[in-house]
Write a protein that holds these residues in place. Sequence first.
Motif, PDB file in Angstrom:
ATOM      1  N   ARG A 293      47.673  61.208   9.293  1.00  0.00           N
ATOM      2  CA  ARG A 293      48.556  60.894   8.159  1.00  0.00           C
ATOM      3  C   ARG A 293      47.910  61.187   6.821  1.00  0.00           C
ATOM      4  O   ARG A 293      48.577  61.620   5.881  1.00  0.00           O
ATOM      5  N   PHE A 294      46.610  60.939   6.734  1.00  0.00           N
ATOM      6  CA  PHE A 294      45.909  61.111   5.471  1.00  0.00           C
ATOM      7  C   PHE A 294      44.713  62.037   5.687  1.00  0.00           C
ATOM      8  O   PHE A 294      43.633  61.595   6.069  1.00  0.00           O
ATOM      9  N   PRO A 295      44.904  63.327   5.453  1.00  0.00           N
ATOM     10  CA  PRO A 295      43.863  64.312   5.762  1.00  0.00           C
ATOM     11  C   PRO A 295      42.646  64.164   4.861  1.00  0.00           C
ATOM     12  O   PRO A 295      42.737  63.675   3.732  1.00  0.00           O
ATOM     13  N   PHE A 296      41.520  64.630   5.379  1.00  0.00           N
ATOM     14  CA  PHE A 296      40.277  64.619   4.612  1.00  0.00           C
ATOM     15  C   PHE A 296      39.917  66.010   4.106  1.00  0.00           C
ATOM     16  O   PHE A 296      39.485  66.177   2.975  1.00  0.00           O
TER      17      PHE A 296
ATOM     18  N   LYS B 283      35.892  68.472  14.683  1.00  0.00           N
ATOM     19  CA  LYS B 283      36.466  67.240  15.235  1.00  0.00           C
ATOM     20  C   LYS B 283      37.511  66.665  14.279  1.00  0.00           C
ATOM     21  O   LYS B 283      38.604  66.267  14.698  1.00  0.00           O
ATOM     22  N   ILE B 284      37.184  66.628  13.007  1.00  0.00           N
ATOM     23  CA  ILE B 284      38.124  66.106  12.013  1.00  0.00           C
ATOM     24  C   ILE B 284      39.373  66.969  11.953  1.00  0.00           C
ATOM     25  O   ILE B 284      40.499  66.460  11.881  1.00  0.00           O
ATOM     26  N   ARG B 285      39.206  68.288  11.993  1.00  0.00           N
ATOM     27  CA  ARG B 285      40.363  69.186  11.942  1.00  0.00           C
ATOM     28  C   ARG B 285      41.276  68.973  13.136  1.00  0.00           C
ATOM     29  O   ARG B 285      42.506  69.015  13.001  1.00  0.00           O
ATOM     30  N   PHE B 286      40.720  68.746  14.311  1.00  0.00           N
ATOM     31  CA  PHE B 286      41.559  68.462  15.473  1.00  0.00           C
ATOM     32  C   PHE B 286      42.358  67.185  15.245  1.00  0.00           C
ATOM     33  O   PHE B 286      43.537  67.109  15.566  1.00  0.00           O
ATOM     34  N   TRP B 287      41.732  66.153  14.702  1.00  0.00           N
ATOM     35  CA  TRP B 287      42.438  64.893  14.445  1.00  0.00           C
ATOM     36  C   TRP B 287      43.525  65.085  13.382  1.00  0.00           C
ATOM     37  O   TRP B 287      44.620  64.548  13.506  1.00  0.00           O
ATOM     38  N   GLU B 288      43.225  65.862  12.360  1.00  0.00           N
ATOM     39  CA  GLU B 288      44.187  66.059  11.282  1.00  0.00           C
ATOM     40  C   GLU B 288      45.445  66.784  11.753  1.00  0.00           C
ATOM     41  O   GLU B 288      46.550  66.495  11.292  1.00  0.00           O
ATOM     42  N   GLU B 289      45.268  67.727  12.652  1.00  0.00           N
ATOM     43  CA  GLU B 289      46.401  68.532  13.110  1.00  0.00           C
ATOM     44  C   GLU B 289      47.137  67.903  14.286  1.00  0.00           C
ATOM     45  O   GLU B 289      48.126  68.461  14.759  1.00  0.00           O
TER      46      GLU B 289
ATOM     47  N   PHE C  50      32.525  56.635   9.989  1.00  0.00           N
ATOM     48  CA  PHE C  50      33.497  57.554   9.398  1.00  0.00           C
ATOM     49  C   PHE C  50      34.334  58.230  10.478  1.00  0.00           C
ATOM     50  O   PHE C  50      35.555  58.372  10.337  1.00  0.00           O
ATOM     51  N   GLU C  51      33.709  58.646  11.560  1.00  0.00           N
ATOM     52  CA  GLU C  51      34.447  59.271  12.663  1.00  0.00           C
ATOM     53  C   GLU C  51      35.479  58.309  13.253  1.00  0.00           C
ATOM     54  O   GLU C  51      36.604  58.712  13.558  1.00  0.00           O
ATOM     55  N   THR C  52      35.091  57.063  13.424  1.00  0.00           N
ATOM     56  CA  THR C  52      36.019  56.062  13.966  1.00  0.00           C
ATOM     57  C   THR C  52      37.246  55.930  13.075  1.00  0.00           C
ATOM     58  O   THR C  52      38.384  55.862  13.560  1.00  0.00           O
ATOM     59  N   LEU C  53      37.008  55.907  11.781  1.00  0.00           N
ATOM     60  CA  LEU C  53      38.109  55.801  10.835  1.00  0.00           C
ATOM     61  C   LEU C  53      38.961  57.057  10.826  1.00  0.00           C
ATOM     62  O   LEU C  53      40.203  56.993  10.795  1.00  0.00           O
ATOM     63  N   MET C  54      38.343  58.232  10.864  1.00  0.00           N
ATOM     64  CA  MET C  54      39.063  59.503  10.823  1.00  0.00           C
ATOM     65  C   MET C  54      40.007  59.668  12.015  1.00  0.00           C
ATOM     66  O   MET C  54      41.117  60.159  11.875  1.00  0.00           O
ATOM     67  N   GLU C  55      39.553  59.263  13.169  1.00  0.00           N
ATOM     68  CA  GLU C  55      40.372  59.433  14.374  1.00  0.00           C
ATOM     69  C   GLU C  55      41.695  58.692  14.244  1.00  0.00           C
ATOM     70  O   GLU C  55      42.716  59.128  14.785  1.00  0.00           O
ATOM     71  N   ILE C  56      41.692  57.605  13.495  1.00  0.00           N
ATOM     72  CA  ILE C  56      42.900  56.807  13.316  1.00  0.00           C
ATOM     73  C   ILE C  56      43.741  57.310  12.149  1.00  0.00           C
ATOM     74  O   ILE C  56      44.965  57.456  12.258  1.00  0.00           O
ATOM     75  N   SER C  57      43.098  57.609  11.032  1.00  0.00           N
ATOM     76  CA  SER C  57      43.835  57.873   9.792  1.00  0.00           C
ATOM     77  C   SER C  57      44.121  59.337   9.501  1.00  0.00           C
ATOM     78  O   SER C  57      45.068  59.658   8.776  1.00  0.00           O
ATOM     79  N   ALA C  58      43.318  60.265  10.046  1.00  0.00           N
ATOM     80  CA  ALA C  58      43.422  61.676   9.672  1.00  0.00           C
ATOM     81  C   ALA C  58      44.789  62.310   9.900  1.00  0.00           C
ATOM     82  O   ALA C  58      45.205  63.155   9.100  1.00  0.00           O
TER      83      ALA C  58
END
Length: 402
Positions: free
Chosen positions: A171-174, A335-341, A161-169
């Motif tokens: 543009r497409f937030p979680f 970590k996800i929030r950093f990728w999203e922003e 999931f982390e691998t996917l989030m780093e790429i997609s977050a």
Amino acid sequence: MPVIYAKSNQESTFELFYNRISYYNVLQQTAATYSNLVDFNFGEKYLYGRVNRLFVPIILNQSMLSLKVFDKTVAAEKTLSAAAFVVDAFNGLAAEFKRCVNSGQISADDPFLSNLTVYKAFEDPDRLYDQYLTSYYDTIVLDFRNRTIQVKNFDEFVKEFETLMEISAPRFPFTKPAYIKNRLCPMNSSGLVVEIADLAYANDEEKINQFVNSPNWEFYVNACRSYGFMVDRFMPWRLVADIGSSPMVEYATKYGLSSTTAILGTGYALAHFSYAYNFPYFLLNLYNKAKLNSFIEITDCNGSAQSTIVYPKTYTIEHLNEIYSGAYFLRLYFKIRFWEEESQFKDFEKEMIIDDSIELFNIKGLGPCLETFERILNKTFDYRGSLSYIKEQADAIAAETI
């Protein structure tokens, strides 16, 4: 030579470019006269009503700022609503239009700018996010299936999931706060928006003919300003409550919100609070959808292939919270929030902020920890990278709240 405006997005790129410029130039000239004709696509304007003054995502707090249904005399549907003071302001605006139509001051024949009718208003951000998350889950599951990702337990799932989030977050937030800030979430979720037409956004020609060239256009823009509304430059049928204007604050005062600060501070809640408490649940839900009921694992046993049926581990939310600490989920959330922003912080700065935020969580609890982190993430200010700095920010927030 007549001016040509875009009618849809189906035109060629060349035509769209020049035809959109034609519309932009006309509205730019008009905006020079009317300060409340606002370009909500410019800079951070599109975040209006969805972030506070520190750019932290917010949602309407319906326990403190109630919604109000538009009267059937102005609503295209009975269930259309907005923040109560916005409805009051719009009712006043609509009554002014009716008075001026009856007295002959403005044209009575305009389809949209004579008797104002609400076609669209508040959209519940929680409902919107839930719908979005359902589709998001389906997309994640499809990706797992397409790439034949097979996980045995929650640890393996999180790694994928982390691998996917780093790429997609980006543009497409979680997470919910990232969704609230994203263009996928409409401005209508703020409760401050009222739309008085149901026209196509891409049809600039219709905007010009139905609004800008209307004999009631100047009266419309002026009247909106008098009642505390901004007009969206690129959707001229969209009115947005200007919570910094005296007329709109006057309407809000009836509900105990006597200033812009009160409206934002009391009438809205920070989007991350309710979400962060349920973050483990969202992850468990996604894990249950992404994992297979069982799969065949091929292993080598002394040179020969051996097949084993694997049954991925199942969890309850209580079991998950026993296995993984609150700090574990917070670290993943950060970590996800950093990728999203698409944060401009360097990797080592991110790690320091996360470490210090976790330490703040251990000292002060979840609330101050989350609020401090979101402030750092959403609005850039001088970064110090020390726990004392993080704690100072938390103390400042607490003092400001008091």
